[in-house]
Write a protein that holds these residues in place. Structure first.
Motif, PDB file in Angstrom:
ATOM      1  N   SER A  88       0.840  -1.192   0.000  1.00  0.00           N
ATOM      2  CA  SER A  88       0.000   0.000   0.000  1.00  0.00           C
ATOM      3  C   SER A  88       0.872   1.239   0.000  1.00  0.00           C
ATOM      4  O   SER A  88       1.897   1.289   0.683  1.00  0.00           O
ATOM      5  N   ASN A  89       0.449   2.214  -0.775  1.00  0.00           N
ATOM      6  CA  ASN A  89       1.102   3.520  -0.770  1.00  0.00           C
ATOM      7  C   ASN A  89       0.217   4.577  -0.118  1.00  0.00           C
ATOM      8  O   ASN A  89       0.459   5.775  -0.260  1.00  0.00           O
ATOM      9  N   ALA A  90      -0.813   4.101   0.602  1.00  0.00           N
ATOM     10  CA  ALA A  90      -1.740   5.037   1.238  1.00  0.00           C
ATOM     11  C   ALA A  90      -1.017   5.874   2.280  1.00  0.00           C
ATOM     12  O   ALA A  90      -0.127   5.396   2.979  1.00  0.00           O
ATOM     13  N   ALA A  91      -1.418   7.117   2.391  1.00  0.00           N
ATOM     14  CA  ALA A  91      -0.822   8.028   3.373  1.00  0.00           C
ATOM     15  C   ALA A  91      -1.510   7.838   4.715  1.00  0.00           C
ATOM     16  O   ALA A  91      -2.117   8.760   5.282  1.00  0.00           O
ATOM     17  N   LEU A  92      -1.433   6.601   5.208  1.00  0.00           N
ATOM     18  CA  LEU A  92      -2.060   6.240   6.479  1.00  0.00           C
ATOM     19  C   LEU A  92      -1.037   5.543   7.352  1.00  0.00           C
ATOM     20  O   LEU A  92      -0.123   4.872   6.864  1.00  0.00           O
ATOM     21  N   THR A  93      -1.203   5.672   8.644  1.00  0.00           N
ATOM     22  CA  THR A  93      -0.315   4.993   9.571  1.00  0.00           C
ATOM     23  C   THR A  93      -0.779   3.550   9.771  1.00  0.00           C
ATOM     24  O   THR A  93      -1.905   3.179   9.417  1.00  0.00           O
ATOM     25  N   VAL A  94       0.079   2.770  10.372  1.00  0.00           N
ATOM     26  CA  VAL A  94      -0.260   1.381  10.700  1.00  0.00           C
ATOM     27  C   VAL A  94      -1.506   1.339  11.574  1.00  0.00           C
ATOM     28  O   VAL A  94      -2.435   0.554  11.321  1.00  0.00           O
ATOM     29  N   GLY A 126       3.587  -7.940  18.092  1.00  0.00           N
ATOM     30  CA  GLY A 126       4.916  -7.376  18.258  1.00  0.00           C
ATOM     31  C   GLY A 126       5.245  -6.216  17.347  1.00  0.00           C
ATOM     32  O   GLY A 126       6.426  -5.957  17.074  1.00  0.00           O
ATOM     33  N   ILE A 127       4.227  -5.484  16.861  1.00  0.00           N
ATOM     34  CA  ILE A 127       4.512  -4.352  15.974  1.00  0.00           C
ATOM     35  C   ILE A 127       3.935  -3.054  16.533  1.00  0.00           C
ATOM     36  O   ILE A 127       3.678  -2.117  15.783  1.00  0.00           O
ATOM     37  N   GLN A 128       3.766  -2.990  17.848  1.00  0.00           N
ATOM     38  CA  GLN A 128       3.236  -1.780  18.456  1.00  0.00           C
ATOM     39  C   GLN A 128       4.154  -0.575  18.212  1.00  0.00           C
ATOM     40  O   GLN A 128       3.691   0.566  18.127  1.00  0.00           O
ATOM     41  N   HIS A 129       5.449  -0.842  18.031  1.00  0.00           N
ATOM     42  CA  HIS A 129       6.394   0.251  17.784  1.00  0.00           C
ATOM     43  C   HIS A 129       6.233   0.855  16.393  1.00  0.00           C
ATOM     44  O   HIS A 129       6.806   1.923  16.108  1.00  0.00           O
ATOM     45  N   LEU A 130       5.451   0.194  15.521  1.00  0.00           N
ATOM     46  CA  LEU A 130       5.213   0.704  14.170  1.00  0.00           C
ATOM     47  C   LEU A 130       3.907   1.480  14.066  1.00  0.00           C
ATOM     48  O   LEU A 130       3.550   1.950  12.980  1.00  0.00           O
ATOM     49  N   ALA A 131       3.193   1.653  15.158  1.00  0.00           N
ATOM     50  CA  ALA A 131       1.832   2.188  15.113  1.00  0.00           C
ATOM     51  C   ALA A 131       1.725   3.520  14.391  1.00  0.00           C
ATOM     52  O   ALA A 131       0.769   3.752  13.639  1.00  0.00           O
ATOM     53  N   GLU A 132       2.702   4.382  14.567  1.00  0.00           N
ATOM     54  CA  GLU A 132       2.631   5.721  13.965  1.00  0.00           C
ATOM     55  C   GLU A 132       3.424   5.822  12.661  1.00  0.00           C
ATOM     56  O   GLU A 132       3.503   6.902  12.066  1.00  0.00           O
ATOM     57  N   ARG A 133       3.972   4.721  12.206  1.00  0.00           N
ATOM     58  CA  ARG A 133       4.696   4.721  10.936  1.00  0.00           C
ATOM     59  C   ARG A 133       3.712   4.645   9.775  1.00  0.00           C
ATOM     60  O   ARG A 133       2.662   3.998   9.865  1.00  0.00           O
ATOM     61  N   TYR A 134       4.062   5.260   8.655  1.00  0.00           N
ATOM     62  CA  TYR A 134       3.227   5.179   7.466  1.00  0.00           C
ATOM     63  C   TYR A 134       3.468   3.840   6.762  1.00  0.00           C
ATOM     64  O   TYR A 134       4.598   3.340   6.709  1.00  0.00           O
ATOM     65  N   ILE A 135       2.393   3.272   6.233  1.00  0.00           N
ATOM     66  CA  ILE A 135       2.465   1.965   5.585  1.00  0.00           C
ATOM     67  C   ILE A 135       3.528   1.942   4.483  1.00  0.00           C
ATOM     68  O   ILE A 135       4.289   0.978   4.360  1.00  0.00           O
TER      69      ILE A 135
END
Length: 255
Positions: A88-94, A126-135
């Motif tokens: 996905s190239n959506a401008a959305l966070t995880v 185990g990906i809570q640290h990626l929550a605010e990263r963009y997809i």
């Protein structure tokens, strides 16, 4: 509640793909591994069960009800399908894309239990640290973990996961399969995961469906299918089985 597929048939005018597939009863709370060589029909089987392709014949019975007679809303509510490829190239966070998956067919107001469910699942995988990263910023393996969370965050009764560990390293494969088995049991859901790794199936699956050329050629408890002559014949290799110290079969193969 069980899932039962009967005489499922699908194909193109010049190419049959599924040839009267029968699964037997797949009980709730059990993780089923869908095995078979390339082009055996596994992905098409998933798409037909999920209602994304219309079979020429057959039934898919979930708790005795034919999914092919269900409305689109009922299918989305009950069946959660994770396709083989995800990007996905959506401008959305995880966090946002997993939350959107949870809110399908619901009112779009976000409640405390929605936020809690997403947070809990990201932590569990185990990906809570990626929550605010963009997809779009994530690696292929990280995106696959997000796709898993998108499927499992929903309140479905049937989960169809097409090669959910294919882009993951060994540690994450083990962690994901353990988590999927635990969630399946906790929710009393039916989960089918297509995979190529026989050792992952041996360690984590309760049940195996073995497909070859559009047919299910073996269905049963994991140990029974691993010990069957059908496994070696289907893959065209010699199979060697050994028990690990914790009693799990380890599968070796040679040409």
């Amino acid at each position: 509640m069980t899932l039962r597929v009967e005489r499922l048939t699908f194909g193109y005018p010049d190419k049959p793909v599924l040839r009267s597939v029968n699964t037997g009863d797949l009980p709730v709370g059990r993780l089923t591994a869908l095995l078979g060589p390339n082009a055996a029909g596994k992905s098409t089987f998933f798409r037909c069960v999920a209602g994304l392709q219309q079979p020429q014949a057959g039934q898919v019975l979930l708790a005795g009800n034919d999914l092919h007679a269900a409305t689109r809303a009922e299918l989305i509510r009950d069946v959660c399908y994770m396709p083989q490829s995800f990007s996905s190239n959506a401008a959305l966070t995880v966090f946002e894309v997993v939350l959107l998956a949870r809110k399908q067919l619901q009112d779009w107001r976000v409640h405390d239990d929605d936020v809690s469910a997403v947070s809990h699942l990201l932590l569990r995988f185990g990906i809570q640290h990626l929550a605010e990263r963009y997809i779009a910023e994530l690696s292929g393996g990280q995106q696959q973990m997000v796709a898993l969370c998108q499927a499992m965050v929903r309140r479905g009764r049937l989960f169809l996961l097409d090669e959910p560990t294919s882009a993951l390293d060994l540690r994450h494969q083990l962690e994901v399969m353990q988590t999927l088995r635990e969630i399946t049991r906790e929710r009393e859901a039916v989960t089918i995961a297509a995979m190529h790794d026989l050792n992952l199936a041996a360690r984590f699956a309760d049940h195996i469906l073995l497909m070859e050329e559009g047919r299910v050629v073996a269905s049963g408890a994991t140990d029974d299918v691993l010990c069957s002559s059908e496994l070696a014949r289907t893959y065209g290799v010699d199979i060697e089985l050994q028990r690990s110290r914790d009693g799990v079969y380890m599968v070796g193969a040679r040409i």
